[in-house]
Write a protein that holds these residues in place. Sequence first.
Motif, PDB file in Angstrom:
ATOM      1  N   SER A  61       0.829  -1.207   0.000  1.00 19.01           N
ATOM      2  CA  SER A  61       0.000   0.000   0.000  1.00 19.01           C
ATOM      3  C   SER A  61       0.860   1.252   0.000  1.00 19.01           C
ATOM      4  O   SER A  61       0.524   2.253  -0.639  1.00 19.01           O
ATOM      5  CB  SER A  61      -0.923   0.002   1.222  1.00 19.01           C
ATOM      6  OG  SER A  61      -1.815  -1.099   1.193  1.00 19.01           O
ATOM      7  N   ALA A  62       1.984   1.205   0.715  1.00 22.81           N
ATOM      8  CA  ALA A  62       2.883   2.357   0.768  1.00 22.81           C
ATOM      9  C   ALA A  62       3.504   2.639  -0.598  1.00 22.81           C
ATOM     10  O   ALA A  62       3.711   3.786  -0.978  1.00 22.81           O
ATOM     11  CB  ALA A  62       3.982   2.111   1.802  1.00 22.81           C
ATOM     12  N   VAL A  63       3.763   1.576  -1.352  1.00 23.17           N
ATOM     13  CA  VAL A  63       4.317   1.733  -2.697  1.00 23.17           C
ATOM     14  C   VAL A  63       3.268   2.275  -3.659  1.00 23.17           C
ATOM     15  O   VAL A  63       3.590   2.820  -4.713  1.00 23.17           O
ATOM     16  CB  VAL A  63       4.866   0.375  -3.198  1.00 23.17           C
ATOM     17  CG1 VAL A  63       5.345   0.467  -4.631  1.00 23.17           C
ATOM     18  CG2 VAL A  63       6.005  -0.098  -2.305  1.00 23.17           C
ATOM     19  N   ASP A  64       1.985   2.141  -3.271  1.00 24.24           N
ATOM     20  CA  ASP A  64       0.849   2.618  -4.072  1.00 24.24           C
ATOM     21  C   ASP A  64       0.802   1.924  -5.422  1.00 24.24           C
ATOM     22  O   ASP A  64       0.938   2.531  -6.474  1.00 24.24           O
ATOM     23  CB  ASP A  64       0.937   4.134  -4.262  1.00 24.24           C
ATOM     24  CG  ASP A  64      -0.396   4.714  -4.776  1.00 24.24           C
ATOM     25  OD1 ASP A  64      -1.404   3.967  -4.760  1.00 24.24           O
ATOM     26  OD2 ASP A  64      -0.419   5.871  -5.197  1.00 24.24           O
ATOM     27  N   LEU A  65       0.577   0.621  -5.369  1.00 26.09           N
ATOM     28  CA  LEU A  65       0.516  -0.170  -6.597  1.00 26.09           C
ATOM     29  C   LEU A  65      -0.742   0.090  -7.409  1.00 26.09           C
ATOM     30  O   LEU A  65      -0.840  -0.332  -8.551  1.00 26.09           O
ATOM     31  CB  LEU A  65       0.590  -1.665  -6.238  1.00 26.09           C
ATOM     32  CG  LEU A  65       1.898  -2.120  -5.588  1.00 26.09           C
ATOM     33  CD1 LEU A  65       1.816  -3.606  -5.245  1.00 26.09           C
ATOM     34  CD2 LEU A  65       3.085  -1.858  -6.501  1.00 26.09           C
TER      35      LEU A  65
END
Length: 223
Positions: A61-65
């Motif tokens: 989620s942090a990478v925002d896939l």
Amino acid sequence: MGTAIGDILPLALGVAISPIPIIAAILMLLTPKAGSTATSFAVGWVLGIAVGYAVFVAIASAVDLSAGDGGNATTATVKIVLGVALLGLAVKQWRGRPRPGEEPTMPGWLAAIDKVTPGKALGLGFALSAVNPKNLLMIVGAAVAVAQLGVSGGTLVVTGIVFTVLAASTVAVPVIAYFAARERATAWLQDLKAWLTANNAAVMATLLLVIGVVMIGKGLGGY
């Protein structure tokens, strides 16, 4: 939410069908310390899956896939890499299967399972679920699949619960069955252990092959 749960179902099944942990749980249930060690092992197994899912979902989620074409391409690439890795594990399992008439080789630590304390059983369950390479690939795949959808926090939690319950079920069910009907369950557990021991490599190779192909297919479809 339905899409998210649908995406993680085959991966949860991949974690659930893990013959060695199931055999370990059964062996613990056949020892004098069955109640404490097997329960601790099952708790560790559940915790490992839940923690692994939470950690990788947070990272994904942090990478925002889910962000645009770049996120989709990244997710597709990750799925293909995971699929190829699963195919590699499938080949390794298949090549390591026992030949006709040959006794299957099991991990040495299973022979000393009757000496495992509840504390060690807890750690063993956690390690087998969260550190095992096959399970890690499945958990990462589930995290990526859910993160790609950009769902709400509530959906992430519900999906995580569903994933954990399904993935942990095959280790938890023998433990529950033992306490629910100890005498009848003992014979069933012995038969299950014998079958899993004989077919461990073939079961794992087939499972990894199928899920690996599915992952690669979904990855290719994401470009």
